[in-house]
Design a protein around this motif. Structure first.
Motif, PDB file in Angstrom:
ATOM      1  N   TYR A 288      74.981  68.004  17.818  1.00  0.00           N
ATOM      2  CA  TYR A 288      74.876  66.852  18.581  1.00  0.00           C
ATOM      3  C   TYR A 288      75.791  66.912  19.895  1.00  0.00           C
ATOM      4  O   TYR A 288      76.941  67.479  19.615  1.00  0.00           O
ATOM      5  CB  TYR A 288      75.164  65.505  17.856  1.00  0.00           C
ATOM      6  CG  TYR A 288      74.443  65.412  16.606  1.00  0.00           C
ATOM      7  CD1 TYR A 288      72.960  64.551  16.497  1.00  0.00           C
ATOM      8  CD2 TYR A 288      74.776  66.006  15.282  1.00  0.00           C
ATOM      9  CE1 TYR A 288      72.481  64.425  15.498  1.00  0.00           C
ATOM     10  CE2 TYR A 288      74.080  65.789  14.052  1.00  0.00           C
ATOM     11  CZ  TYR A 288      72.789  64.983  14.104  1.00  0.00           C
ATOM     12  OH  TYR A 288      72.157  64.703  13.153  1.00  0.00           O
ATOM     13  N   ILE A 289      75.405  66.587  20.885  1.00  0.00           N
ATOM     14  CA  ILE A 289      76.063  66.493  22.038  1.00  0.00           C
ATOM     15  C   ILE A 289      76.133  65.325  22.952  1.00  0.00           C
ATOM     16  O   ILE A 289      74.922  64.857  23.108  1.00  0.00           O
ATOM     17  CB  ILE A 289      75.671  67.739  23.023  1.00  0.00           C
ATOM     18  CG1 ILE A 289      75.813  69.164  22.240  1.00  0.00           C
ATOM     19  CG2 ILE A 289      76.361  67.944  24.146  1.00  0.00           C
ATOM     20  CD1 ILE A 289      74.942  70.190  22.980  1.00  0.00           C
TER      21      ILE A 289
ATOM     22  N   HIS B  31      72.335  61.013  23.132  1.00  0.00           N
ATOM     23  CA  HIS B  31      72.710  62.353  22.885  1.00  0.00           C
ATOM     24  C   HIS B  31      71.694  63.563  22.952  1.00  0.00           C
ATOM     25  O   HIS B  31      70.739  63.108  23.315  1.00  0.00           O
ATOM     26  CB  HIS B  31      73.403  62.210  21.263  1.00  0.00           C
ATOM     27  CG  HIS B  31      72.121  62.480  20.289  1.00  0.00           C
ATOM     28  ND1 HIS B  31      71.750  61.259  20.030  1.00  0.00           N
ATOM     29  CD2 HIS B  31      71.546  63.284  19.788  1.00  0.00           C
ATOM     30  CE1 HIS B  31      70.736  61.621  18.999  1.00  0.00           C
ATOM     31  NE2 HIS B  31      70.914  62.901  18.857  1.00  0.00           N
ATOM     32  N   ILE B  32      72.422  64.734  23.205  1.00  0.00           N
ATOM     33  CA  ILE B  32      71.335  65.870  22.992  1.00  0.00           C
ATOM     34  C   ILE B  32      71.486  66.335  21.636  1.00  0.00           C
ATOM     35  O   ILE B  32      72.711  66.736  20.991  1.00  0.00           O
ATOM     36  CB  ILE B  32      71.935  66.901  23.915  1.00  0.00           C
ATOM     37  CG1 ILE B  32      71.774  66.567  25.506  1.00  0.00           C
ATOM     38  CG2 ILE B  32      71.212  68.279  23.811  1.00  0.00           C
ATOM     39  CD1 ILE B  32      72.346  67.200  26.544  1.00  0.00           C
ATOM     40  N   ALA B  33      70.111  66.632  21.092  1.00  0.00           N
ATOM     41  CA  ALA B  33      70.224  67.331  19.643  1.00  0.00           C
ATOM     42  C   ALA B  33      69.811  68.909  19.923  1.00  0.00           C
ATOM     43  O   ALA B  33      68.963  69.107  20.725  1.00  0.00           O
ATOM     44  CB  ALA B  33      69.245  66.728  18.789  1.00  0.00           C
ATOM     45  N   ILE B  34      70.418  69.789  19.322  1.00  0.00           N
ATOM     46  CA  ILE B  34      70.005  71.170  19.310  1.00  0.00           C
ATOM     47  C   ILE B  34      69.461  71.200  17.878  1.00  0.00           C
ATOM     48  O   ILE B  34      70.231  71.103  16.890  1.00  0.00           O
ATOM     49  CB  ILE B  34      71.077  72.078  19.480  1.00  0.00           C
ATOM     50  CG1 ILE B  34      71.774  71.856  20.707  1.00  0.00           C
ATOM     51  CG2 ILE B  34      70.749  73.521  19.310  1.00  0.00           C
ATOM     52  CD1 ILE B  34      70.809  71.766  22.092  1.00  0.00           C
ATOM     53  N   VAL B  35      68.121  71.741  17.762  1.00  0.00           N
ATOM     54  CA  VAL B  35      67.386  71.590  16.335  1.00  0.00           C
ATOM     55  C   VAL B  35      66.703  73.000  16.101  1.00  0.00           C
ATOM     56  O   VAL B  35      66.162  73.610  16.898  1.00  0.00           O
ATOM     57  CB  VAL B  35      66.401  70.419  16.518  1.00  0.00           C
ATOM     58  CG1 VAL B  35      65.429  70.514  15.404  1.00  0.00           C
ATOM     59  CG2 VAL B  35      66.783  69.246  16.696  1.00  0.00           C
ATOM     60  N   ASP B  36      67.012  73.341  15.012  1.00  0.00           N
ATOM     61  CA  ASP B  36      66.353  74.757  14.320  1.00  0.00           C
ATOM     62  C   ASP B  36      64.994  74.457  14.481  1.00  0.00           C
ATOM     63  O   ASP B  36      64.490  73.462  13.511  1.00  0.00           O
ATOM     64  CB  ASP B  36      66.823  75.081  13.149  1.00  0.00           C
ATOM     65  CG  ASP B  36      66.493  76.108  12.433  1.00  0.00           C
ATOM     66  OD1 ASP B  36      65.259  76.521  12.700  1.00  0.00           O
ATOM     67  OD2 ASP B  36      67.106  76.731  11.887  1.00  0.00           O
ATOM     68  N   ALA B  37      64.034  75.248  15.164  1.00  0.00           N
ATOM     69  CA  ALA B  37      62.612  74.960  15.537  1.00  0.00           C
ATOM     70  C   ALA B  37      62.055  75.364  14.350  1.00  0.00           C
ATOM     71  O   ALA B  37      60.841  74.571  13.999  1.00  0.00           O
ATOM     72  CB  ALA B  37      62.236  75.805  16.627  1.00  0.00           C
ATOM     73  N   ASN B  38      62.581  76.167  13.327  1.00  0.00           N
ATOM     74  CA  ASN B  38      61.802  76.595  12.139  1.00  0.00           C
ATOM     75  C   ASN B  38      62.037  75.459  10.813  1.00  0.00           C
ATOM     76  O   ASN B  38      61.226  75.167  10.288  1.00  0.00           O
ATOM     77  CB  ASN B  38      62.150  77.754  11.540  1.00  0.00           C
ATOM     78  CG  ASN B  38      61.633  78.996  12.633  1.00  0.00           C
ATOM     79  OD1 ASN B  38      60.731  79.015  13.152  1.00  0.00           O
ATOM     80  ND2 ASN B  38      62.860  80.008  13.008  1.00  0.00           N
ATOM     81  N   ALA B  39      63.400  75.001  10.727  1.00  0.00           N
ATOM     82  CA  ALA B  39      63.735  74.276   9.579  1.00  0.00           C
ATOM     83  C   ALA B  39      63.544  72.637  10.023  1.00  0.00           C
ATOM     84  O   ALA B  39      63.525  71.844   9.213  1.00  0.00           O
ATOM     85  CB  ALA B  39      65.148  74.620   9.263  1.00  0.00           C
ATOM     86  N   GLY B  40      63.579  72.488  11.498  1.00  0.00           N
ATOM     87  CA  GLY B  40      63.484  70.985  11.805  1.00  0.00           C
ATOM     88  C   GLY B  40      64.928  70.275  11.353  1.00  0.00           C
ATOM     89  O   GLY B  40      64.812  69.075  11.709  1.00  0.00           O
TER      90      GLY B  40
END
Length: 136
Positions: A86-87, A72-81
């Protein structure tokens, strides 16, 4: 098919046309990570309000829960982690579509907003409440 069972269809019936993501535009409230769990060479950190090329990274195919960790592809909030979206791509009883959710794998999974049909390059837009695929 019951949850947890392996799909016994021939591979050609499960997978169809691939969908490469060319660029990602970040309309989230901060920086995000685009993480392709199948091919990490496409991973990019994308600052808020910017568009970055991700090198035509393919949307991974995922057929069942057991392979989702690397498919999958994960789009992650860089600040909160934390994972925002999910794609993945799956050919289910409803057809062959790119899927997206904010809470992980489901089968067949909700279609991603915009143009969920596979084939041809796509751009990905990340908003505060959804992800959208569009043709360049």
């Amino acid at each position: 098919m019951a949850p947890g069972l392996i799909d016994a269809r021939p591979i050609g019936e499960m997978m169809g046309t691939g969908t490469p993501v060319q660029s990602v535009t970040n309309f989230w409230t901060g920086s995000i990570w685009f993480l392709n769990m199948e091919e990490h060479k496409y991973d990019r950190q994308i600052p808020q309000g910017q568009t970055l090329n991700v090198g035509s990274g393919w949307v991974p195919w995922c057929r069942w829960t057991e392979e989702f960790g690397t498919r999958h592809i994960a789009i992650v909030d860089a600040n909160a982690g934390t994972v925002l979206f999910y794609i993945w791509q799956w050919r289910g009883d409803d057809g062959d579509f790119v899927r997206a959710s904010s809470n992980g794998f489901s089968k067949p999974g909700p279609h991603i907003a915009g143009q969920p049909e596979p084939g041809g390059e796509r751009n990905l837009l990340v908003n505060t409440n959804r992800v959208i695929l569009s043709k360049p």
